[in-house]
Scaffold this motif. Sequence first.
Motif, PDB file in Angstrom:
ATOM      1  N   GLN A  48      -3.730   7.248  -2.152  1.00 12.40           N
ATOM      2  CA  GLN A  48      -3.565   5.942  -2.384  1.00 12.40           C
ATOM      3  C   GLN A  48      -3.778   4.626  -3.324  1.00 12.40           C
ATOM      4  O   GLN A  48      -4.720   5.083  -3.350  1.00 12.40           O
ATOM      5  CB  GLN A  48      -3.698   5.800  -0.917  1.00 12.40           C
ATOM      6  N   ILE A  49      -2.941   3.840  -3.833  1.00 14.77           N
ATOM      7  CA  ILE A  49      -3.330   2.980  -3.599  1.00 14.77           C
ATOM      8  C   ILE A  49      -2.967   1.661  -3.368  1.00 14.77           C
ATOM      9  O   ILE A  49      -1.646   1.994  -2.201  1.00 14.77           O
ATOM     10  CB  ILE A  49      -2.683   2.841  -5.136  1.00 14.77           C
TER      11      ILE A  49
ATOM     12  N   SER B   4      -1.125   5.809  -9.786  1.00 13.75           N
ATOM     13  CA  SER B   4      -1.275   4.811 -10.811  1.00 13.75           C
ATOM     14  C   SER B   4       0.134   4.518 -10.148  1.00 13.75           C
ATOM     15  O   SER B   4       0.927   5.057  -9.910  1.00 13.75           O
ATOM     16  CB  SER B   4      -1.315   4.937 -11.617  1.00 13.75           C
ATOM     17  N   ARG B   5       0.618   3.529 -10.699  1.00 12.38           N
ATOM     18  CA  ARG B   5       2.054   2.607 -10.056  1.00 12.38           C
ATOM     19  C   ARG B   5       2.407   2.053 -11.551  1.00 12.38           C
ATOM     20  O   ARG B   5       1.317   1.124 -12.003  1.00 12.38           O
ATOM     21  CB  ARG B   5       1.785   1.903  -9.012  1.00 12.38           C
TER      22      ARG B   5
ATOM     23  N   GLY C  84      -4.580  -2.765  -5.392  1.00  9.24           N
ATOM     24  CA  GLY C  84      -4.805  -1.602  -6.692  1.00  9.24           C
ATOM     25  C   GLY C  84      -5.868  -0.781  -6.999  1.00  9.24           C
ATOM     26  O   GLY C  84      -5.897  -0.595  -7.972  1.00  9.24           O
ATOM     27  N   SER C  85      -6.519  -0.712  -6.305  1.00 13.81           N
ATOM     28  CA  SER C  85      -8.041  -0.032  -5.616  1.00 13.81           C
ATOM     29  C   SER C  85      -7.162   1.301  -5.592  1.00 13.81           C
ATOM     30  O   SER C  85      -5.999   0.797  -4.339  1.00 13.81           O
ATOM     31  CB  SER C  85      -8.478  -0.491  -4.768  1.00 13.81           C
ATOM     32  N   THR C  86      -8.005   1.798  -5.307  1.00 15.08           N
ATOM     33  CA  THR C  86      -7.433   3.688  -5.100  1.00 15.08           C
ATOM     34  C   THR C  86      -8.086   4.264  -3.546  1.00 15.08           C
ATOM     35  O   THR C  86      -9.071   4.050  -3.997  1.00 15.08           O
ATOM     36  CB  THR C  86      -6.954   4.490  -6.270  1.00 15.08           C
TER      37      THR C  86
ATOM     38  N   ARG D 219       0.953  -1.540  -0.102  1.00 13.54           N
ATOM     39  CA  ARG D 219      -0.188   0.002  -0.212  1.00 13.54           C
ATOM     40  C   ARG D 219       0.868   1.153   0.156  1.00 13.54           C
ATOM     41  O   ARG D 219       2.035   1.225   1.090  1.00 13.54           O
ATOM     42  CB  ARG D 219      -0.923  -0.088   1.199  1.00 13.54           C
TER      43      ARG D 219
END
Length: 113
Positions: A50-51, A70-71, A55-57, A33
Amino acid sequence: QVQLVESGGGLVQPGGTLRLSCLASGSAFNTHRVAWFRRPPGMQRELVAQIFADGSTGYEDLVKGRSTISRDSAKNALYLQMDSLKPEDTAVYYCYDYFDNSWGQGTQVTVSS
Protein backbone atom coordinates in the motif's frame (compact mmCIF):
# COMPACT_ATOMS: atom_id res chain seq x y z
CA GLN A 1 -16.65 7.03 -7.34
CA VAL A 2 -13.27 6.42 -8.91
CA GLN A 3 -13.04 3.74 -11.59
CA LEU A 4 -9.93 1.55 -11.51
CA VAL A 5 -8.54 -0.54 -14.37
CA GLU A 6 -5.63 -2.92 -13.86
CA SER A 7 -3.33 -4.28 -16.54
CA GLY A 8 0.06 -5.91 -16.92
CA GLY A 9 -0.64 -9.41 -15.72
CA GLY A 10 0.32 -12.52 -17.62
CA LEU A 11 2.27 -15.76 -17.59
CA VAL A 12 5.84 -15.49 -16.33
CA GLN A 13 8.48 -18.01 -15.39
CA PRO A 14 9.75 -18.32 -11.82
CA GLY A 15 12.34 -15.68 -11.16
CA GLY A 16 10.80 -13.37 -13.70
CA THR A 17 9.49 -9.81 -13.44
CA LEU A 18 6.16 -8.10 -14.01
CA ARG A 19 4.95 -4.56 -13.67
CA LEU A 20 1.27 -4.15 -12.93
CA SER A 21 -0.54 -0.91 -13.66
CA CYS A 22 -3.76 0.55 -12.32
CA LEU A 23 -5.27 3.57 -14.04
CA ALA A 24 -7.80 5.68 -12.16
CA SER A 25 -10.58 7.77 -13.63
CA GLY A 26 -9.98 10.83 -11.48
CA SER A 27 -7.12 12.86 -10.05
CA ALA A 28 -8.43 12.63 -6.48
CA PHE A 29 -7.01 9.11 -6.56
CA ASN A 30 -3.56 10.65 -6.22
CA THR A 31 -4.30 11.91 -2.72
CA HIS A 32 -5.83 8.70 -1.41
CA ARG A 33 -4.40 5.76 0.41
CA VAL A 34 -4.31 3.02 -2.24
CA ALA A 35 -3.15 -0.54 -2.34
CA TRP A 36 -2.56 -3.72 -4.28
CA PHE A 37 -4.34 -6.86 -3.10
CA ARG A 38 -4.26 -10.33 -4.56
CA ARG A 39 -6.47 -13.42 -4.49
CA PRO A 40 -4.55 -16.68 -4.92
CA PRO A 41 -6.52 -19.64 -6.30
CA GLY A 42 -8.99 -20.93 -3.72
CA MET A 43 -7.95 -18.37 -1.14
CA GLN A 44 -9.19 -15.07 0.24
CA ARG A 45 -8.01 -11.73 -1.03
CA GLU A 46 -4.91 -10.49 0.79
CA LEU A 47 -3.04 -7.23 1.03
CA VAL A 48 0.22 -7.04 -0.93
CA ALA A 49 1.39 -3.45 -0.65
CA GLN A 50 0.00 0.00 0.00
CA ILE A 51 0.95 3.61 -0.50
CA PHE A 52 -0.35 6.38 1.73
CA ALA A 53 -1.33 9.93 0.89
CA ASP A 54 2.03 11.18 2.16
CA GLY A 55 3.86 8.81 -0.18
CA SER A 56 5.01 6.37 2.45
CA THR A 57 4.68 2.71 1.59
CA GLY A 58 4.12 -0.60 3.29
CA TYR A 59 4.64 -4.18 2.18
CA GLU A 60 3.43 -7.52 3.42
CA ASP A 61 6.13 -10.02 4.35
CA LEU A 62 5.37 -12.33 1.42
CA VAL A 63 6.52 -9.70 -1.10
CA LYS A 64 8.82 -7.50 0.95
CA GLY A 65 12.14 -7.00 -0.80
CA ARG A 66 10.76 -8.28 -4.10
CA SER A 67 8.13 -5.68 -4.89
CA THR A 68 7.87 -1.92 -5.27
CA ILE A 69 4.65 0.06 -5.18
CA SER A 70 4.63 3.49 -6.75
CA ARG A 71 2.29 6.07 -8.19
CA ASP A 72 2.45 8.59 -11.02
CA SER A 73 0.15 11.49 -10.19
CA ALA A 74 0.42 12.97 -13.69
CA LYS A 75 -1.10 9.77 -15.08
CA ASN A 76 -3.47 8.95 -12.19
CA ALA A 77 -1.69 5.63 -12.05
CA LEU A 78 -0.58 3.11 -9.48
CA TYR A 79 2.07 0.51 -10.17
CA LEU A 80 3.39 -2.68 -8.65
CA GLN A 81 6.79 -3.86 -9.79
CA MET A 82 7.32 -7.50 -8.86
CA ASP A 83 10.70 -9.18 -9.14
CA SER A 84 11.93 -12.70 -8.41
CA LEU A 85 8.44 -14.04 -8.91
CA LYS A 86 7.52 -17.35 -7.33
CA PRO A 87 4.76 -19.83 -8.17
CA GLU A 88 3.02 -18.82 -4.94
CA ASP A 89 2.65 -15.30 -6.35
CA THR A 90 0.08 -16.70 -8.77
CA ALA A 91 -3.13 -14.77 -8.14
CA VAL A 92 -5.53 -12.21 -9.46
CA TYR A 93 -4.15 -8.81 -8.50
CA TYR A 94 -6.43 -5.89 -7.69
CA CYS A 95 -5.90 -2.26 -6.93
CA TYR A 96 -8.00 -0.64 -4.25
CA ASP A 97 -8.81 2.91 -3.24
CA TYR A 98 -9.50 3.10 0.50
CA PHE A 99 -11.22 6.49 0.36
CA ASP A 100 -13.74 5.48 -2.30
CA ASN A 101 -13.84 1.79 -1.35
CA SER A 102 -13.31 1.05 -5.05
CA TRP A 103 -11.87 -2.09 -6.62
CA GLY A 104 -10.63 -2.73 -10.10
CA GLN A 105 -11.61 -5.84 -12.05
CA GLY A 106 -8.26 -7.50 -11.45
CA THR A 107 -5.43 -8.79 -13.60
CA GLN A 108 -4.26 -12.41 -13.60
CA VAL A 109 -0.65 -13.20 -12.77
CA THR A 110 0.51 -16.77 -13.30
CA VAL A 111 4.02 -17.83 -12.34
CA SER A 112 4.87 -21.17 -13.85
CA SER A 113 7.56 -22.89 -15.86
